[in-house]
Design a protein around this motif. Structure first.
Motif, PDB file in Angstrom:
ATOM      1  N   ARG A 114       0.848  -1.184   0.000  1.00 24.26           N
ATOM      2  CA  ARG A 114       0.000   0.000   0.000  1.00 24.26           C
ATOM      3  C   ARG A 114       0.889   1.242   0.000  1.00 24.26           C
ATOM      4  O   ARG A 114       1.865   1.324   0.750  1.00 24.26           O
ATOM      5  CB  ARG A 114      -0.940  -0.001   1.213  1.00 24.26           C
ATOM      6  CG  ARG A 114      -1.956  -1.130   1.145  1.00 24.26           C
ATOM      7  CD  ARG A 114      -2.966  -1.060   2.280  1.00 24.26           C
ATOM      8  NE  ARG A 114      -3.829   0.111   2.191  1.00 24.26           N
ATOM      9  CZ  ARG A 114      -4.937   0.173   1.460  1.00 24.26           C
ATOM     10  NH1 ARG A 114      -5.309  -0.878   0.745  1.00 24.26           N
ATOM     11  NH2 ARG A 114      -5.684   1.263   1.446  1.00 24.26           N
ATOM     12  N   SER A 162      -5.164   4.556  -1.740  1.00 24.24           N
ATOM     13  CA  SER A 162      -4.934   3.942  -0.439  1.00 24.24           C
ATOM     14  C   SER A 162      -5.768   4.601   0.653  1.00 24.24           C
ATOM     15  O   SER A 162      -6.239   3.925   1.569  1.00 24.24           O
ATOM     16  CB  SER A 162      -3.447   4.009  -0.057  1.00 24.24           C
ATOM     17  OG  SER A 162      -2.698   3.083  -0.797  1.00 24.24           O
ATOM     18  N   ASN A 207       2.958  -1.520   3.891  1.00 22.11           N
ATOM     19  CA  ASN A 207       3.067  -0.343   3.033  1.00 22.11           C
ATOM     20  C   ASN A 207       4.445  -0.325   2.367  1.00 22.11           C
ATOM     21  O   ASN A 207       5.263  -1.227   2.559  1.00 22.11           O
ATOM     22  CB  ASN A 207       2.782   0.944   3.810  1.00 22.11           C
ATOM     23  CG  ASN A 207       3.758   1.186   4.957  1.00 22.11           C
ATOM     24  OD1 ASN A 207       4.882   0.683   4.961  1.00 22.11           O
ATOM     25  ND2 ASN A 207       3.330   1.953   5.943  1.00 22.11           N
TER      26      ASN A 207
END
Length: 296
Positions: free
Chosen positions: A132, A139, A168
């Protein structure tokens, strides 16, 4: 019983879409998925406020009065059992080109039965290489551009898992494909912060508020993946499934701390709003309901 409302009216059968509909062609739109209890959208105003703020940021037309009228029409006569409401807002049709303007936005509402047996059920996660991006609108906004989530979910399913743990781009834990992540550590609740590439879910916000009301300390920050193994409990929050304990990540078992206080307080808040406890399994007339269970 399923019901559909599209651009001004209840419809049956297939939808008639314009060939230039940007939601279909480009994923140019937003959506909200909401649990309906007793014909009442749970935390509906929070969902609709998020939809309105996101539409303003993306420049998509949004009419709250139209949405309210559509909801009234869609929910009239609907069953009082658990239902799932999806609100989809797109830019509609416009000229060619990504930056095209003009046209009128499209609004689609669907209402379908929801199985409450899916709520509170433990879940095992599989880690995924799909990351992400904290700097991406896709996102932090609930857009129709869900391909990363779809790909991660399919990867997890291929490994026999129901959901995926997504990191992430900095390597920190962010969320699952459909839920926010929480850790219980030394009596404190820890969750990835807004800048960690997460969608700030409505159930996440409701849980943080509930924790504050209970006097439970909360912390929003970066979460290293290794912290999950040392937590007293790891769980997910989602607008339909509420609180789901994470039993394992990549087949490595996690501790199963007691979440019953949080679950009970969250469900009581839902009952006060909707007039129904979401933990109750709705049955057909004449069928006895199972005994009430805390902390499922």
């Amino acid at each position: 019983m399923s019901r559909t409302w599209f651009n001004g009216a209840l419809v049956t059968g297939a939808l008639a879409l314009d060939r230039g509909e940007r939601g279909l062609l480009l994923g140019d739109g937003l959506f909200e998925t909401i649990l309906v209890l007793n014909r009442t959208p749970l935390w509906g105003n929070m969902h609709f406020a998020r939809l309105e703020a996101s539409s303003r940021e993306l420049g998509i037309g949004f009419d709250r009065n139209l949405l309210d009228d559509a909801l009234e029409e869609l929910l009239a006569g609907a069953p009082s059992s658990h239902q799932v409401l999806r609100v989809t807002l797109t830019r509609g049709s416009a000229g060619r080109g990504l930056a095209a303007t003009g046209g009128t936005s499209s609004l689609l509402l669907t209402l379908d039965p929801f199985d409450p047996g899916l709520m509170f059920r433990p879940v095992a996660l599989a880690s995924t290489a799909i990351r992400r991006n904290p700097h991406s609108m896709s996102s932090r906004l609930k857009t129709l551009s869900y391909i990363d989530n779809v790909a991660a979910a399919r990867e997890a399913a291929a490994r026999g898992m129901e959901d995926a743990l997504m990191l992430n781009t900095e390597g920190n834990a962010a969320s699952s494909t459909i839920a926010n992540l929480f850790l219980l550590k030394e009596g404190r609740l820890v969750t990835p912060a807004r800048g960690q590439g997460i969608l700030t879910g409505v159930m996440r916000q409701a849980l943080l508020h509930t924790a504050a009301h209970l006097g439970i300390e909360t912390e929003e920050r970066a979460v290293a993946p290794g912290e999950l193994a040392g937590a007293e409990a790891v769980f997910l929050t989602n607008s339909l499934r509420f609180v789901r304990p994470v039993s394992a990540v990549d087949q490595q078992p996690l501790a199963q701390g007691d979440l019953s206080q949080l679950v009970s307080a969250l469900c009581e808040a839902a009952r006060l709003q909707c007039g129904a406890d979401p933990r109750l399994i709705w049955e057909a007339p004449g069928v006895k309901r199972p005994a009430h269970k805390e902390g499922r």
